[in-house]
Scaffold this motif. Sequence first.
Motif, PDB file in Angstrom:
ATOM      1  N   LEU A 150      -7.113  10.513 -10.754  1.00  0.00           N
ATOM      2  CA  LEU A 150      -6.259   9.553 -10.055  1.00  0.00           C
ATOM      3  C   LEU A 150      -6.420   9.700  -8.550  1.00  0.00           C
ATOM      4  CD1 LEU A 150      -2.950  10.025 -12.095  1.00  0.00           C
ATOM      5  CD2 LEU A 150      -4.712   8.283 -12.421  1.00  0.00           C
ATOM      6  N   SER A 151      -6.561   8.570  -7.881  1.00  0.00           N
ATOM      7  CA  SER A 151      -6.616   8.493  -6.429  1.00  0.00           C
ATOM      8  C   SER A 151      -6.317   7.047  -6.059  1.00  0.00           C
ATOM      9  CB  SER A 151      -8.001   8.888  -5.922  1.00  0.00           C
ATOM     10  OG  SER A 151      -8.044   8.851  -4.520  1.00  0.00           O
ATOM     11  N   THR A 152      -5.561   6.863  -4.998  1.00  0.00           N
ATOM     12  CA  THR A 152      -5.241   5.510  -4.550  1.00  0.00           C
ATOM     13  C   THR A 152      -6.274   5.110  -3.507  1.00  0.00           C
ATOM     14  OG1 THR A 152      -2.898   5.948  -4.943  1.00  0.00           O
ATOM     15  CG2 THR A 152      -3.423   4.036  -3.577  1.00  0.00           C
ATOM     16  N   HIS A 153      -7.200   4.279  -3.909  1.00  0.00           N
ATOM     17  CA  HIS A 153      -8.346   3.962  -3.062  1.00  0.00           C
ATOM     18  C   HIS A 153      -7.949   3.301  -1.749  1.00  0.00           C
ATOM     19  CE1 HIS A 153     -10.923   5.370  -6.213  1.00  0.00           C
ATOM     20  NE2 HIS A 153     -10.250   4.619  -7.068  1.00  0.00           N
ATOM     21  N   ASP A 154      -6.973   2.374  -1.774  1.00  0.00           N
ATOM     22  CA  ASP A 154      -6.604   1.710  -0.527  1.00  0.00           C
ATOM     23  C   ASP A 154      -5.810   2.618   0.404  1.00  0.00           C
ATOM     24  OD1 ASP A 154      -4.221   1.626  -1.955  1.00  0.00           O
ATOM     25  OD2 ASP A 154      -3.878  -0.516  -1.655  1.00  0.00           O
ATOM     26  N   MET A 202       0.843  -1.175   0.000  1.00  0.00           N
ATOM     27  CA  MET A 202       0.000   0.000   0.000  1.00  0.00           C
ATOM     28  C   MET A 202       0.891   1.241   0.000  1.00  0.00           C
ATOM     29  SD  MET A 202      -3.234   0.954   2.374  1.00  0.00           S
ATOM     30  CE  MET A 202      -2.669   1.742   3.838  1.00  0.00           C
ATOM     31  N   SER A 203       0.514   2.210  -0.762  1.00  0.00           N
ATOM     32  CA  SER A 203       1.234   3.470  -0.860  1.00  0.00           C
ATOM     33  C   SER A 203       0.591   4.486   0.088  1.00  0.00           C
ATOM     34  CB  SER A 203       1.166   3.967  -2.303  1.00  0.00           C
ATOM     35  OG  SER A 203       2.003   5.069  -2.488  1.00  0.00           O
ATOM     36  N   ALA A 204       1.408   5.193   0.848  1.00  0.00           N
ATOM     37  CA  ALA A 204       0.883   6.144   1.831  1.00  0.00           C
ATOM     38  C   ALA A 204       0.282   7.369   1.151  1.00  0.00           C
ATOM     39  CB  ALA A 204       1.993   6.563   2.783  1.00  0.00           C
ATOM     40  N   LYS A 205      -0.786   7.857   1.733  1.00  0.00           N
ATOM     41  CA  LYS A 205      -1.439   9.074   1.255  1.00  0.00           C
ATOM     42  C   LYS A 205      -0.490  10.260   1.447  1.00  0.00           C
ATOM     43  CE  LYS A 205      -5.496  11.815   2.440  1.00  0.00           C
ATOM     44  NZ  LYS A 205      -6.742  11.833   3.201  1.00  0.00           N
ATOM     45  N   LEU A 206      -0.408  11.121   0.435  1.00  0.00           N
ATOM     46  CA  LEU A 206       0.447  12.297   0.520  1.00  0.00           C
ATOM     47  C   LEU A 206      -0.186  13.355   1.420  1.00  0.00           C
ATOM     48  CD1 LEU A 206       1.503  12.823  -3.217  1.00  0.00           C
ATOM     49  CD2 LEU A 206       2.756  11.605  -1.427  1.00  0.00           C
ATOM     50  N   SER A 207       0.665  14.084   2.131  1.00  0.00           N
ATOM     51  CA  SER A 207       0.174  15.212   2.913  1.00  0.00           C
ATOM     52  C   SER A 207      -0.191  16.339   1.952  1.00  0.00           C
ATOM     53  CB  SER A 207       1.254  15.699   3.881  1.00  0.00           C
ATOM     54  OG  SER A 207       2.319  16.306   3.156  1.00  0.00           O
ATOM     55  N   GLY A 208      -0.876  17.345   2.453  1.00  0.00           N
ATOM     56  CA  GLY A 208      -1.259  18.478   1.610  1.00  0.00           C
ATOM     57  C   GLY A 208      -0.066  19.154   0.973  1.00  0.00           C
ATOM     58  N   SER A 209       1.017  19.336   1.726  1.00  0.00           N
ATOM     59  CA  SER A 209       2.205  19.996   1.163  1.00  0.00           C
ATOM     60  C   SER A 209       2.915  19.097   0.154  1.00  0.00           C
ATOM     61  CB  SER A 209       3.166  20.436   2.266  1.00  0.00           C
ATOM     62  OG  SER A 209       3.616  19.325   3.011  1.00  0.00           O
TER      63      SER A 209
END
Length: 97
Positions: A72-76, A1-8
């Motif tokens: 694009l969005s990583t659902h998991d 799983m790839s971590a969600k990016l922060s806003g910055s």
Amino acid sequence: MSAKLSGSERAQALTGLPGWSEVAGRDAIAKSFKFKDFPTAFAFMTHVALVAEKMDHHPEWSNVWNRVDITLSTHDSGGVSAKDVALAQAIERAAKG
């Protein structure tokens, strides 16, 4: 799983992806591409499909004649991740042909 990016992190990634923007109401990025005609748009989609399959990361997209809209969005991960940025970069390379 790839971590969600922060806003910055997402904002920094978007500076290197001209035309890509955040999607209102969603943790996703999107861009519309225009081509000279339907066969060119479809060829682009075919190329992107092969790249996305190799990356095991698939876009949400639609095609109407010469336009291809991609989200694009990583659902998991629950939002935009490094996988989305990498796929967007590959999509940009495909669009330049």
